[in-house]
Write a protein that holds these residues in place. Structure first.
Motif, PDB file in Angstrom:
ATOM      1  N   GLY A  62       0.781  -1.226   0.000  1.00 32.25           N
ATOM      2  CA  GLY A  62       0.000   0.000   0.000  1.00 32.25           C
ATOM      3  C   GLY A  62       0.812   1.275   0.000  1.00 32.25           C
ATOM      4  O   GLY A  62       0.256   2.375   0.107  1.00 32.25           O
ATOM      5  N   VAL A  63       2.131   1.153  -0.121  1.00 29.28           N
ATOM      6  CA  VAL A  63       3.016   2.322  -0.079  1.00 29.28           C
ATOM      7  C   VAL A  63       3.090   2.967  -1.464  1.00 29.28           C
ATOM      8  O   VAL A  63       3.268   2.283  -2.475  1.00 29.28           O
ATOM      9  N   THR A  64       2.975   4.274  -1.518  1.00 32.83           N
ATOM     10  CA  THR A  64       3.061   4.994  -2.786  1.00 32.83           C
ATOM     11  C   THR A  64       4.423   5.647  -3.001  1.00 32.83           C
ATOM     12  O   THR A  64       4.795   5.956  -4.135  1.00 32.83           O
ATOM     13  N   PRO A  82      18.993  -4.726  -5.994  1.00 32.88           N
ATOM     14  CA  PRO A  82      17.978  -5.188  -6.948  1.00 32.88           C
ATOM     15  C   PRO A  82      16.771  -5.835  -6.278  1.00 32.88           C
ATOM     16  O   PRO A  82      15.635  -5.681  -6.757  1.00 32.88           O
ATOM     17  N   ASP A  83      16.995  -6.550  -5.172  1.00 30.11           N
ATOM     18  CA  ASP A  83      15.875  -7.177  -4.462  1.00 30.11           C
ATOM     19  C   ASP A  83      14.950  -6.130  -3.849  1.00 30.11           C
ATOM     20  O   ASP A  83      13.717  -6.275  -3.860  1.00 30.11           O
ATOM     21  N   ILE A  84      15.538  -5.078  -3.294  1.00 27.96           N
ATOM     22  CA  ILE A  84      14.737  -4.013  -2.686  1.00 27.96           C
ATOM     23  C   ILE A  84      13.899  -3.306  -3.748  1.00 27.96           C
ATOM     24  O   ILE A  84      12.697  -3.061  -3.568  1.00 27.96           O
ATOM     25  N   VAL A  85      14.527  -2.994  -4.864  1.00 29.61           N
ATOM     26  CA  VAL A  85      13.812  -2.295  -5.939  1.00 29.61           C
ATOM     27  C   VAL A  85      12.710  -3.177  -6.515  1.00 29.61           C
ATOM     28  O   VAL A  85      11.592  -2.697  -6.777  1.00 29.61           O
ATOM     29  N   ALA A  86      12.997  -4.459  -6.704  1.00 28.18           N
ATOM     30  CA  ALA A  86      11.974  -5.373  -7.225  1.00 28.18           C
ATOM     31  C   ALA A  86      10.774  -5.438  -6.291  1.00 28.18           C
ATOM     32  O   ALA A  86       9.614  -5.445  -6.734  1.00 28.18           O
ATOM     33  N   GLU A  89       8.745  -2.218  -6.646  1.00 30.26           N
ATOM     34  CA  GLU A  89       7.963  -2.178  -7.880  1.00 30.26           C
ATOM     35  C   GLU A  89       6.775  -3.126  -7.822  1.00 30.26           C
ATOM     36  O   GLU A  89       5.679  -2.790  -8.290  1.00 30.26           O
ATOM     37  N   ARG A  90       6.953  -4.309  -7.236  1.00 27.94           N
ATOM     38  CA  ARG A  90       5.826  -5.235  -7.097  1.00 27.94           C
ATOM     39  C   ARG A  90       4.733  -4.639  -6.227  1.00 27.94           C
ATOM     40  O   ARG A  90       3.538  -4.875  -6.447  1.00 27.94           O
ATOM     41  N   ALA A  91       5.132  -3.849  -5.235  1.00 28.12           N
ATOM     42  CA  ALA A  91       4.170  -3.247  -4.310  1.00 28.12           C
ATOM     43  C   ALA A  91       3.459  -2.043  -4.918  1.00 28.12           C
ATOM     44  O   ALA A  91       2.516  -1.519  -4.320  1.00 28.12           O
ATOM     45  N   GLY A  92       3.924  -1.592  -6.077  1.00 30.96           N
ATOM     46  CA  GLY A  92       3.296  -0.442  -6.720  1.00 30.96           C
ATOM     47  C   GLY A  92       3.827   0.899  -6.258  1.00 30.96           C
ATOM     48  O   GLY A  92       3.177   1.932  -6.461  1.00 30.96           O
ATOM     49  N   GLY A 115      11.657   1.492 -12.889  1.00 32.87           N
ATOM     50  CA  GLY A 115      10.603   2.375 -13.348  1.00 32.87           C
ATOM     51  C   GLY A 115      10.159   3.362 -12.288  1.00 32.87           C
ATOM     52  O   GLY A 115       9.174   4.087 -12.484  1.00 32.87           O
ATOM     53  N   LEU A 116      10.864   3.429 -11.165  1.00 36.55           N
ATOM     54  CA  LEU A 116      10.526   4.358 -10.098  1.00 36.55           C
ATOM     55  C   LEU A 116      10.853   5.798 -10.498  1.00 36.55           C
ATOM     56  O   LEU A 116      11.806   6.049 -11.251  1.00 36.55           O
ATOM     57  N   GLU A 117      10.094   6.736  -9.980  1.00 37.03           N
ATOM     58  CA  GLU A 117      10.435   8.153 -10.100  1.00 37.03           C
ATOM     59  C   GLU A 117      11.415   8.450  -8.968  1.00 37.03           C
ATOM     60  O   GLU A 117      11.026   8.722  -7.844  1.00 37.03           O
TER      61      GLU A 117
END
Length: 294
Positions: A62-64, A82-86, A89-92, A115-117
């Motif tokens: 639920g984190v934006t 890479p694990d943290i970023v993945a 991204e899965r969490a949206g 794809g994160l800002e």
């Protein structure tokens, strides 16, 4: 909008939490020991460690937006970027700030490729470091005994770092930027001790050591001051004691135009000038005064 703050009980993390709350945001704080977090009312505190993403799905749910730090225990750069970023991204998660540490690790390239800002925050010397670096010595002896008293830096108030992070996380419009965060002035170590003397009303002085005096006096850990740089060096696997001293002498004694360059990044993001060292010293004067004189 829920913002996850990692390193939430750290020097900068607490400030990020504070400024997010001021902006009316919903804050979730990640810490290894929630029972000792002592964070403000209204903050959702969750247990977790960035060095191990197993079990962090609930923290990211639920984190934006997320405030990330690039280091784990002992200031070691994270090895699992890479694990943290993945996971993010899965969490949206849409937006991320990354607070840089002593050196870049695996997190930064993973964030850049995502794809994160994203926005990188690269502060200069933290004003808060002087509490640990100089506090005990000034409280007990009224002296700072170090080399190169005329070395320069534009130290930045941790309050301002937190304000920048909160603005970026909640406002957007800073994607793909790297902010080099500085205070409003370049100061010498000698001048900063003089400012602390003015703030405390005490006779505080900088006593300059020669490089050879440093090598003799700091040759063993129990005689070495608790400088943040030494704490970072100590975490390097196989670090040699003599090499640590030589590394510090090189850093202190070699002019670094990038490290001493003032920027307007704090004002650009938060709309006001960064706070001065004199302001910080006045607010933290108690750390440089003996307990019985406070």
């Amino acid at each position: 909008m829920t913002v996850l703050v990692t390193g939430a009980t750290g020097t900068v993390g607490r400030q990020v939490v504070h400024h997010l709350l001021e902006r009316g945001g919903k804050v979730r704080a990640l810490t290894r020991d929630p029972a000792r977090a002592a964070l403000p009312y209204g903050v959702e505190v969750v247990a977790g460690d960035l060095t191990d993403v197993a079990g962090l799905e609930a923290a990211f749910d639920g984190v934006t937006a997320v405030h990330l730090i690039n280091f784990g225990v002992g200031y070691r750069p994270l090895a699992n970027g890479p694990d943290i970023v993945a996971l993010a991204e899965r969490a949206g998660v849409g937006r991320a700030t990354v607070l840089g540490g002593w050196q870049e690790g695996t997190l930064e390239p993973a964030v850049r490729a995502s794809g994160l800002e994203w926005t990188f925050l690269q502060p200069t010397q933290f004003m808060a470091n002087f509490v640990n670096d100089w506090g005990e010595s000034l409280r007990t002896t009224g002296r700072v005994r170090e080399p190169y008293g005329d070395r320069q830096s534009p130290p930045v108030d941790e309050h301002d770092i937190g304000a920048v992070a909160a603005a970026v996380l909640t406002q957007g419009g800073h994607g793909g930027r790297s902010y080099h965060l500085t205070g409003p002035e370049v100061l010498t170590a000698r001048r900063m001790v003089a400012i602390l003397a003015e703030a405390t009303g005490r006779d505080l002085r900088f006593e300059e050591l020669t490089p050879d005096e440093v090598r003799r006096e700091w040759s063993t850990p129990d005689r070495r001051p608790p400088l943040a740089l030494f704490r970072a060096f100590a975490e390097i696997e196989g670090a040699d004691e003599a090499d640590m001293v030589e590394s510090l002498l090189r850093i202190y004694g070699t002019p670094n135009p990038f490290a001493t360059r003032l920027t307007g990044d704090v004002e650009q993001v938060v709309g006001r000038p960064p706070r001065t060292f004199a302001q910080w010293a006045a607010e933290h004067a108690r750390h440089f005064v003996p307990a019985d004189a406070r």
